[in-house]
Scaffold this active site. Structure first.
Site, PDB file in Angstrom:
ATOM      1  N   TYR A  52       0.958  -0.949   0.003  1.00  0.00           N
ATOM      2  CA  TYR A  52      -0.067   0.108  -0.041  1.00  0.00           C
ATOM      3  C   TYR A  52       1.167   1.285   0.513  1.00  0.00           C
ATOM      4  O   TYR A  52       0.232   2.647  -0.174  1.00  0.00           O
ATOM      5  CB  TYR A  52      -1.129   0.045   0.813  1.00  0.00           C
ATOM      6  CG  TYR A  52      -1.980  -0.962   1.473  1.00  0.00           C
ATOM      7  CD1 TYR A  52      -2.189  -1.772   0.174  1.00  0.00           C
ATOM      8  CD2 TYR A  52      -2.891  -1.112   2.133  1.00  0.00           C
ATOM      9  CE1 TYR A  52      -3.438  -2.641   0.737  1.00  0.00           C
ATOM     10  CE2 TYR A  52      -3.294  -1.988   2.232  1.00  0.00           C
ATOM     11  CZ  TYR A  52      -4.217  -3.017   0.909  1.00  0.00           C
ATOM     12  OH  TYR A  52      -4.464  -3.985   1.172  1.00  0.00           O
ATOM     13  N   ASP A 164     -10.568  -9.416   7.782  1.00  0.00           N
ATOM     14  CA  ASP A 164     -12.912  -8.948   6.976  1.00  0.00           C
ATOM     15  C   ASP A 164     -13.036 -10.568   7.330  1.00  0.00           C
ATOM     16  O   ASP A 164     -14.078 -11.360   7.419  1.00  0.00           O
ATOM     17  CB  ASP A 164     -11.976  -8.300   6.028  1.00  0.00           C
ATOM     18  CG  ASP A 164     -11.853  -7.055   6.051  1.00  0.00           C
ATOM     19  OD1 ASP A 164     -11.970  -6.346   7.537  1.00  0.00           O
ATOM     20  OD2 ASP A 164     -12.483  -7.198   4.927  1.00  0.00           O
ATOM     21  N   THR A 299       9.408 -18.077  35.041  1.00  0.00           N
ATOM     22  CA  THR A 299       9.637 -17.900  33.869  1.00  0.00           C
ATOM     23  C   THR A 299       9.340 -19.273  32.876  1.00  0.00           C
ATOM     24  O   THR A 299       9.697 -19.095  32.036  1.00  0.00           O
ATOM     25  CB  THR A 299      10.801 -17.299  33.543  1.00  0.00           C
ATOM     26  OG1 THR A 299      11.148 -18.565  34.311  1.00  0.00           O
ATOM     27  CG2 THR A 299      10.868 -15.834  34.907  1.00  0.00           C
ATOM     28  N   GLN A 446       2.021 -37.357  24.676  1.00  0.00           N
ATOM     29  CA  GLN A 446       2.197 -36.265  24.519  1.00  0.00           C
ATOM     30  C   GLN A 446       2.923 -35.177  24.230  1.00  0.00           C
ATOM     31  O   GLN A 446       4.006 -35.605  23.821  1.00  0.00           O
ATOM     32  CB  GLN A 446       2.608 -35.993  26.309  1.00  0.00           C
ATOM     33  CG  GLN A 446       1.694 -37.132  27.299  1.00  0.00           C
ATOM     34  CD  GLN A 446       2.238 -37.993  28.834  1.00  0.00           C
ATOM     35  OE1 GLN A 446       2.372 -38.981  28.822  1.00  0.00           O
ATOM     36  NE2 GLN A 446       2.972 -36.606  28.863  1.00  0.00           N
TER      37      GLN A 446
END
Length: 628
Positions: A52, A164, A299, A446
């Site tokens: 674009y 969309d 973590t 698993q």
């Protein structure tokens, strides 16, 4: 063209397009109920680059009089990196999965996009599961199996098309909100753009989980809030200040200073005490109970899920303390959609946590630290195998044997069962109560997340190496995991069984009935999240398929998806991010009297670990503990 210019000049480089399907509106979608119900995905569209904005572009007349039009697809490495960071940061606050979408098979810019996203993932986001997908396949998958997606990051053109398409999954383009945050200025790090993220980026709880969910108008308000926060800093207005933590704490910080610093700083100093006070924000109408919750191994895969589940369920805690090893101390982890916590090595010993949710990398860590925490008065909910077979430590799946939580005070420790055991006993408990189980033969499939983050990374690395005609030696597994299955989870015992198989046998007997005979074969398969099990059950008393379906449909935490046609069953991909244990392929076993065959799948990081631990804690404080 005016809109494109506004986007470019305001540098609105990332467009957030969530697609959520709410149960009351599921009929609005043109797709089948089972395809879209519970859908929650986010598309991150690059907004200021690509075809674009590329040059050259235009319409020209060739020497032979033929007219032609042309556009140019152009992306730089920084453009790809910054929008990809937005996607990875969002994924960390959702289900930790990103699909990067391009056309690397036919476009040079697509190849470049894939290379840059892969490099960023390897450098900063290995804890997030990354998959690459061609744009045409992504469009097909959005209408085929949209719930496989969590966060999709893609270019301007493909994002325009796919967002969309995703909107129509929800029933209407008008039901899809949008947010385009500006980059944060004043010298902050690029990834800081998401520190002021909108609530629209979080996973909204659905009605069946017991928590209300806002409508489309609320999502639009959230998107607007996201843009506003990214564009300016708010002045102090007294009371709690959105930028400075508690307004009163901030005024104390400037007390005795007549240099005008209070008026000038607009909260940017964010005093240490105020930051700590903001760790948890209590929802309006929710009364806190004074509990301090320490999350060990914060973590890791399970630790992050624990924090996410605690936030989603509005757990009544005044403070959440994320704990990690020395190597991870100081790292930031997310708690909910707008709170970031910093990991520490240990909580303040003078003010111990009320509940210690322990998810370290191994039982050896729990062996040392869990008793220490328990001796300080904490109740430890341990997710390792260290205490599961200790008779004075309850081994608990709340929907199955929640009454055993009452025995926690013998050692102040409660054990969370093995992930594969949890989902199996969830499905078998109502059947056992009805017809008494005699024998179980189970084969598991698993995912790599059960072996930790490094195992997930190894699956990704080995898969990529195969496509690149390279060779990677196995590290986390005894054999190559990519495009393979490995029939070994844990070390071998003298009888030829592995550690995981022994856990399933002993834990199932302890939770359900010590008289049940159990034979298990545990296999690691090349998936990232979600465990599956093929279970053959022999009962003492008669039971047929229809009775089993009725019993399982009524069981708490269990969902039956069992239709006798292609795709009429649950798979590991379908269960990712879901709290339920799914049961499919319920059928009679003709080889034994009173036999049934079942297919069971569940998210091993949620119900198989984090959610089960939080449910234990909720029962604990509701029925056994007093406010700290």
């Amino acid at each position: 063209m005016g809109i494109l210019r506004l986007r470019k000049e305001m540098d609105l480089y990332a467009n957030l397009r969530p697609a959520l399907v709410f149960d009351p509106l599921v009929e609005a979608s043109t797709l089948k109920d089972e395809v879209v119900r519970g859908l929650d995905l986010m598309i991150v569209r690059e907004l200021t680059g690509g075809i674009y904005f590329g040059e050259p572009r235009g319409v020209e007349t060739l020497p032979d009089g033929t007219r032609r039009g042309f556009d140019t697809e152009v992306y730089s490495a920084p453009e790809i990196e910054r929008v990809s960071r937005v996607a990875f940061e969002l994924a960390r606050r959702r289900d930790n999965r990103v699909h990067s979408v391009e056309k690397a098979n036919v476009m040079e810019s697509g190849k470049f996009w894939r290379d840059e996203v892969t490099a960023l993932h390897a450098a900063d986001y290995t804890d997030v599961a990354l998959e690459h997908m061609y744009a045409d396949n992504c469009a097909m998958q959005l209408v085929r199996r949209p719930k496989q997606f969590d966060v999709i990051v893609t270019s301007n053109l493909f994002g325009d098309l796919l967002s969309d398409c995703a909107a129509m999954l929800t029933g209407s383009l008008g039901m899809l909100p949008s947010a385009s945050p500006r980059p944060v200025r004043r010298g902050r790090k690029p990834q800081g753009a998401l520190r002021t993220r909108a609530r629209v980026s979080a996973r909204h709880r659905r009605p069946e989980s017991g928590q209300s969910v806002g409508g489309a108008s609320q999502l639009h308000d959230d998107a607007a809030l996201f843009v506003r926060r990214g564009r300016r800093r708010r002045p102090h207005r007294g009371g709690r200040s959105g930028r400075a933590g508690g307004g009163l704490a901030h005024r104390r910080h400037h007390a005795g200073r007549d240099d005008g610093s209070f008026d000038r700083c607009h909260g940017r100093c964010r005093p240490r005490r105020a930051r700590r006070a903001r760790r948890l924000s209590t929802p309006k109408g929710v009364r806190t109970m004074g509990y301090r919750v320490a999350v060990a191994g914060a973590t890791g895969n399970v630790g992050r899920q624990l924090l996410a589940v605690l936030a989603e369920r509005n757990f009544p805690a005044d403070e959440i303390i994320p704990l990690a090893s020395r190597a991870s101390a100081g790292k930031e982890v997310s708690f909910g959609d707008d709170i970031t916590l910093r990991c520490t090595i240990s909580p303040n010993s003078t003010s111990p946590a009320s509940i210690w949710a322990c998810s370290p990398p191994g039982s050896a860590v729990s062996k040392v630290h869990a008793p220490r925490a328990a001796a300080q008065g904490c109740v430890v909910i341990d997710n390792t195998s260290q205490f599961r077979m200790d008779e004075d430590v309850p081994l608990v799946v709340p929907e199955v044997n929640g009454e055993t939580i009452a025995g926690y005070d013998a050692r102040n420790i409660i054990a969370n069962p093995n992930c594969s055991t949890i989902q199996m006993v969830m499905a078998l408990k109502p059947l056992h109560d009805h017809a008494r189980i005699k024998r179980i033969v189970v084969s598991t499939y698993q995912s790599t997340s059960g072996a930790g983050k490094q195992a997930m990374d190894e699956l990704f690395d080995h898969t990529r190496a195969i496509y690149m005609n390279a060779r990677e030696e196995p590290r986390a597994f005894a054999k190559t995991i990519a495009f393979n299955v490995v029939p070994q989870i844990g070390a071998f015992d003298t009888d030829g069984s592995t550690g995981e198989e022994a856990k399933m046998v002993r834990e199932t007997q302890r939770i359900l009935d010590p008289e049940i005979l159990v034979s298990a074969t545990c296999v690691r398969v090349p998936t990232f999240i979600g465990h599956a099990e093929a279970v053959n059950v022999e009962f003492h008393d008669p039971i047929d398929e229809e009775e089993a379906r009725e019993l399982l449909s009524a069981a708490p935490g269990v969902e039956v998806i069992d239709r006798p046609f292609d795709g009429g069953y649950a798979t590991p991909v379908d269960c990712v991010g879901e709290d339920a244990t799914f049961v499919s392929r319920i059928r009679r076993d003709p080889t034994v009297a009173n036999g049934l065959c079942l297919w069971i799948v569940s998210d091993n990081l949620r119900k198989g670990a984090a959610l089960n631990a939080v449910q234990i804690a909720e029962d604990l404080i509701a029925n056994h503990l007093v406010p700290a």
